[in-house]
Design an enzyme around this catalytic site. Structure first.
Site, mmCIF file in Angstrom:
data_model
loop_
_atom_site.group_PDB
_atom_site.id
_atom_site.type_symbol
_atom_site.label_atom_id
_atom_site.label_comp_id
_atom_site.label_asym_id
_atom_site.label_seq_id
_atom_site.Cartn_x
_atom_site.Cartn_y
_atom_site.Cartn_z
ATOM 1 N N ILE A 152 0.794 -1.221 0.000
ATOM 2 C CA ILE A 152 0.000 0.000 0.000
ATOM 3 C C ILE A 152 0.830 1.276 0.000
ATOM 4 O O ILE A 152 0.347 2.320 -0.444
ATOM 5 C CB ILE A 152 -1.030 0.020 1.153
ATOM 6 C CG1 ILE A 152 -0.363 -0.091 2.524
ATOM 7 C CG2 ILE A 152 -2.061 -1.070 0.949
ATOM 8 C CD1 ILE A 152 -1.342 0.076 3.691
ATOM 9 N N ASP A 153 2.070 1.227 0.451
ATOM 10 C CA ASP A 153 2.923 2.413 0.358
ATOM 11 C C ASP A 153 3.024 2.886 -1.088
ATOM 12 O O ASP A 153 3.144 4.084 -1.365
ATOM 13 C CB ASP A 153 4.339 2.126 0.862
ATOM 14 C CG ASP A 153 4.407 1.447 2.214
ATOM 15 O OD1 ASP A 153 3.550 0.581 2.475
ATOM 16 O OD2 ASP A 153 5.322 1.751 2.994
ATOM 17 N N ALA A 154 2.992 1.936 -2.012
ATOM 18 C CA ALA A 154 3.150 2.252 -3.434
ATOM 19 C C ALA A 154 2.026 3.136 -3.956
ATOM 20 O O ALA A 154 2.200 3.855 -4.942
ATOM 21 C CB ALA A 154 3.211 0.965 -4.258
#
Length: 306
Positions: free
Chosen positions: A80-82
């Site tokens: 999810i950081d992406a």
């Protein structure tokens, strides 16, 4: 760059420009990279281009995103950081060039992360929060039996939605979808705020490395304050959460010399980068300052509500 937008001190521009120039306005693995952590730098290159109109600033940004647009894979954002690293670059380039194709691809990649990764997607709509990656989808659970929702990871997604909604027009075909997810997250986030104004690294298990943490807190504060400033959230309802978070960071996390405490180091879950203390220096701290500055800029813009 956010700070420069409200306080255009030349040294801020020069710092960003020299950093970009040192990296030749490109990416760690070149223009063929599909890793969002690499092309996240394009956010800064685009901000600078909007000021100086030098096409060299975004030549590699465009080459990279054109490659992503013109290839069929949509599953690059498997963590999810992406979402924060990648989505705003698409949103900004689409707005800069008035090219909806970048917004279309952005949605395809976001929707894959949201709904399809590992068969379920990483967004639990019931809880309004995101699992960090496939490793944390149930049956994985925290020590208290709850799902594992990592604070900074969810903060990155919340920030990404804000940065996308700041760029795309309200009649863009998925604008309302992004607003819907932003509102779902908002309702979930405020339920998790600690009494002292911070958020724990584990949003649903306050005992699993519970304590003050600045990066997730700053990103949530950034998103909440932006929502008020842009009319999606009411000041009457959400102002107290914002005030409590900002007051707590300033009072409890900032050293007299400006050093920022309670910053969790690199990782992907509550146990990483521990212990998180007032004095601890994380292994890679500059994103902590970035999160805090994004939040501070939006809080500053709220002075109209004083």
């Amino acid at each position: 760059m956010a700070l420069y937008s409200i306080y255009p001190k030349e040294v801020f521009y020069e710092y960003a420009y020299n950093w970009s120039d040192f990296h030749q306005w490109g990416y760690r693995d070149g223009v063929v990279t599909r890793n969002a952590d690499d092309y996240c730098a394009g956010q800064t290159y685009l901000d600078l281009y909007r000021i100086n109109q030098d096409p060299n600033c975004i030549r590699k940004v465009k080459a990279n995103l054109d490659m992503l647009v013109n290839t069929p894979q949509d599953d690059d954002w498997w963590w999810i950081d992406a979402v924060q690293m990648g989505m705003p670059v698409f949103a900004k380039l689409g707005a800069t060039l008035d090219e909806p194709k970048y917004w279309d691809k952005m949605w395809d990649m976001y929707e894959d992360c949201r709904n399809k990764i590992s068969g379920t997607g990483l967004f639990n709509q019931e809880d309004g929060l995101w699992w960090r990656d496939a490793d944390f989808i149930p049956p994985y659970q925290e020590p208290n039996g709850e799902d594992c929702y990592w604070s900074r990871g969810n903060g990155w997604v919340y920030a990404a939605l804000v940065r996308v909604l700041s760029e795309i027009p309200k009649d863009e075909k998925h604008y309302k979808d992004y607003v819907s997810d932003y509102m779902l997250m908002t309702k979930a986030i405020v339920k998790c705020q600690r009494e002292d104004g911070f958020w724990n690294v584990s949003l649903h298990d306050p005992e699993n490395y519970g304590g003050k943490e600045v990066t997730g807190t700053s990103l949530f504060l950034y998103g909440l304050a932006w929502g008020v400033n842009n009319g999606l959230l009411s000041y009457e309802k959400y102002g107290p959460f914002i005030t409590k978070a900002w007051t707590s960071i300033v009072k409890d996390a900032i050293h007299p010399n400006g050093f920022l405490g309670y910053v969790q180091g690199t990782g992907k879950e509550p146990k990483d980068g521990q212990p998180v203390t007032f004095q601890s220096m994380p292994d890679f701290e500059d994103y902590g300052i970035g999160c805090f500055l994004l939040a501070g800029v939006e809080v500053y813009k709220m002075k109209q509500y004083e």
